[in-house]
Write a protein that holds these residues in place. Structure first.
Motif, PDB file in Angstrom:
ATOM      1  N   LYS A   3       1.017  -1.451  -0.071  1.00 60.62           N
ATOM      2  CA  LYS A   3      -0.018   0.046  -0.390  1.00 60.62           C
ATOM      3  C   LYS A   3       0.898   1.647   0.072  1.00 60.62           C
ATOM      4  O   LYS A   3       1.793   1.315   0.537  1.00 60.62           O
ATOM      5  CB  LYS A   3      -0.841  -0.235   1.059  1.00 60.62           C
ATOM      6  N   PRO A   4       0.338   2.419  -0.462  1.00 62.42           N
ATOM      7  CA  PRO A   4       1.356   3.768  -0.300  1.00 62.42           C
ATOM      8  C   PRO A   4       1.466   4.019   1.614  1.00 62.42           C
ATOM      9  O   PRO A   4       0.657   3.847   1.582  1.00 62.42           O
ATOM     10  CB  PRO A   4      -0.005   4.518  -1.024  1.00 62.42           C
ATOM     11  N   PHE A   5       2.451   4.593   1.394  1.00 61.00           N
ATOM     12  CA  PHE A   5       3.152   4.697   2.491  1.00 61.00           C
ATOM     13  C   PHE A   5       2.702   5.929   3.535  1.00 61.00           C
ATOM     14  O   PHE A   5       2.075   6.940   2.593  1.00 61.00           O
ATOM     15  CB  PHE A   5       4.705   5.889   2.370  1.00 61.00           C
ATOM     16  N   GLY A 147       7.981   6.875  -3.445  1.00 66.36           N
ATOM     17  CA  GLY A 147       7.547   6.127  -2.315  1.00 66.36           C
ATOM     18  C   GLY A 147       6.686   7.446  -1.044  1.00 66.36           C
ATOM     19  O   GLY A 147       5.724   7.061  -0.200  1.00 66.36           O
ATOM     20  N   HIS A 150       3.114  10.384  -3.044  1.00 65.56           N
ATOM     21  CA  HIS A 150       1.607  11.093  -3.554  1.00 65.56           C
ATOM     22  C   HIS A 150       1.233  11.811  -1.998  1.00 65.56           C
ATOM     23  O   HIS A 150      -0.123  12.104  -2.410  1.00 65.56           O
ATOM     24  CB  HIS A 150       1.056   8.705  -3.251  1.00 65.56           C
ATOM     25  N   THR A 174      12.988   4.358  -7.766  1.00 68.27           N
ATOM     26  CA  THR A 174      12.057   3.967  -7.194  1.00 68.27           C
ATOM     27  C   THR A 174      11.499   2.081  -6.991  1.00 68.27           C
ATOM     28  O   THR A 174      11.927   1.802  -8.421  1.00 68.27           O
ATOM     29  CB  THR A 174      10.793   4.451  -7.306  1.00 68.27           C
ATOM     30  N   PHE A 176       9.004   1.429  -5.418  1.00 70.58           N
ATOM     31  CA  PHE A 176       7.532   1.195  -5.090  1.00 70.58           C
ATOM     32  C   PHE A 176       7.474   2.005  -6.774  1.00 70.58           C
ATOM     33  O   PHE A 176       7.326   2.990  -8.188  1.00 70.58           O
ATOM     34  CB  PHE A 176       7.341   2.377  -4.663  1.00 70.58           C
ATOM     35  N   HIS A 178       3.799   3.270  -7.328  1.00 70.16           N
ATOM     36  CA  HIS A 178       2.634   4.224  -6.457  1.00 70.16           C
ATOM     37  C   HIS A 178       2.716   5.157  -7.867  1.00 70.16           C
ATOM     38  O   HIS A 178       3.305   7.088  -7.208  1.00 70.16           O
ATOM     39  CB  HIS A 178       2.820   4.993  -5.118  1.00 70.16           C
ATOM     40  N   HIS A 181      -0.045   9.371 -10.045  1.00 70.79           N
ATOM     41  CA  HIS A 181      -0.179  10.515  -9.707  1.00 70.79           C
ATOM     42  C   HIS A 181       0.581  11.565 -11.205  1.00 70.79           C
ATOM     43  O   HIS A 181       0.867  13.127 -10.944  1.00 70.79           O
ATOM     44  CB  HIS A 181      -0.522  11.429  -8.182  1.00 70.79           C
ATOM     45  N   THR A 210       8.931  -3.307   0.289  1.00 71.32           N
ATOM     46  CA  THR A 210       8.283  -2.255  -1.796  1.00 71.32           C
ATOM     47  C   THR A 210       7.856  -3.161  -2.410  1.00 71.32           C
ATOM     48  O   THR A 210       6.704  -4.189  -2.361  1.00 71.32           O
ATOM     49  CB  THR A 210       9.431  -2.008  -2.152  1.00 71.32           C
ATOM     50  N   SER A 211       7.793  -2.536  -2.927  1.00 70.97           N
ATOM     51  CA  SER A 211       6.626  -2.661  -4.784  1.00 70.97           C
ATOM     52  C   SER A 211       7.179  -3.932  -5.171  1.00 70.97           C
ATOM     53  O   SER A 211       8.354  -4.259  -4.828  1.00 70.97           O
ATOM     54  CB  SER A 211       6.191  -2.063  -5.592  1.00 70.97           C
TER      55      SER A 211
END
Length: 342
Positions: A3-5, A147, A150, A174, A176, A178, A181, A210-211
């Protein structure tokens, strides 16, 4: 899926509230019901909750400090750029091997800087000095900026700023996924968006928080479709049982997923796993159960740029890495460029 931090705890420097981004962030975190504490300086975070080092370290990695970047002298960067541009420090990932373990030492919390215009003004001065040569700025030397972006949109602002600049280029990397945006940012091709990738074994055992590989690849496809120049850092290249087939599978997946236009102007950077004596101590303290192989007797000693020695793979192993991974890259991405192997 990671999930996003979202921070568990937020600290704020009083002067950060003189900036609109500082006020926006604090209002956002208040609305989210996150505890907010005052601190005199982003370098002086004390009394983090936790009974012992293990708990405090994990709490620090989910603590965000909203502060001001006072030093606007940029470090000269790694092989990938002329300067490091400091929008954030620290990372919410738990990569066992990460060099931030030692460089951040007792301050592993995440810091975001709200005086973004001042940081960009300083970048402008560096660009003027080198004009008409282009100047590349690396935004992820001390953090995984995606990370946290967002929440802050600092990186998005920087992408659009460099998109308008004549001589500036922005780069970051990165782990991540996410990125949604950032897809509509007006980058004008002046930002190279890079993903750190590794085989499934390494992500599973050494990159918690991490993703996953497939999520990073999906995000890379979105980024390519948004017209960004794309790159991949294969790091750290780590020799484990079955590493050749692990990396082969990784490149195969990447080739299958990327759209044809993304393969035209693609860069790869390759960094072998290395560690220092101080890093080994910190890693074993922060991740006592790690499977990371840190046996000095199996490595070659190499002097670093700043007089700090590190342990790297032997010459034969390095040749094997270069031949094997370089071969995969030429096979699957013949039009790409390998920028360096270190």
């Amino acid at each position: 899926m990671v999930k996003p931090f979202v921070p568990q705890l937020v600290y704020v420097e009083p002067k950060a509230l003189d900036y609109s981004l500082g006020r926006e962030l604090i209002a956002k975190f208040e609305q989210m019901g996150i505890e907010i504490r005052q601190t005199t300086s982003h370098n002086q975070i004390r009394n983090l909750p936790g009974e012992n080092h293990f708990q405090k370290y994990r709490m620090a990695k989910s603590t965000l400090v909203v502060g001001i970047r006072k030093t606007l002298k940029f470090d000269t960067s790694k092989p990938s750029a002329e300067y490091a541009i400091p929008f954030a420090t620290g990372c919410m990932g738990h990569c066992h091997y990460c060099y931030l373990q030692t460089t951040m030492g007792s301050k592993p919390y995440i810091r975001t800087y709200v005086n973004v215009d001042e940081i960009l003004d300083a970048a402008e001065e560096y660009m003027k000095e080198r004009a008409p040569e282009p100047t590349r700025f690396e935004a992820s030397c001390t953090s995984d900026i995606v990370g946290v972006d967002h929440l802050t949109h600092t990186l998005k602002k920087a992408i659009e700023y460099f998109g308008e600049s004549k001589y500036g280029r922005l780069r970051f990397v990165t782990k991540f996924a996410h990125v949604d945006h950032l897809l509509d940012a007006k980058h004008n091709g002046r930002t190279r968006f890079r993903f750190s990738i590794n085989d499934d074994y390494i992500i599973k055992f050494f990159e918690p928080g991490t993703s996953r590989l497939n999520e990073r690849i999906e995000a890379a496809v979105k980024v390519a479709e948004a017209g960004y120049p794309l790159g991949f850092i294969v790091a750290p290249i780590y020799l484990h049982e079955g590493w050749k087939s692990g990396y082969h599978e990784m490149f195969e997946k990447l080739e299958a997923a990327l759209p044809p236009m993304a393969k035209k102007d693609l860069t790869f950077e390759m960094i072998q796993h290395r560690f220092t004596k101080p890093a080994k101590r910190v890693i074993q303290e922060n991740y006592p159960m790690t499977k990371l192989e840190l046996d000095e007797s199996k490595r070659k000693w190499k002097w670093g740029r700043y007089g700090i020695g590190k342990y790297v793979y032997t010459n034969e192993e390095q040749e094997d890495i270069k031949d094997t991974l370089g071969g995969y890259i030429h096979q699957y991405f013949p039009e790409s460029k390998i920028e360096y192997f270190t």
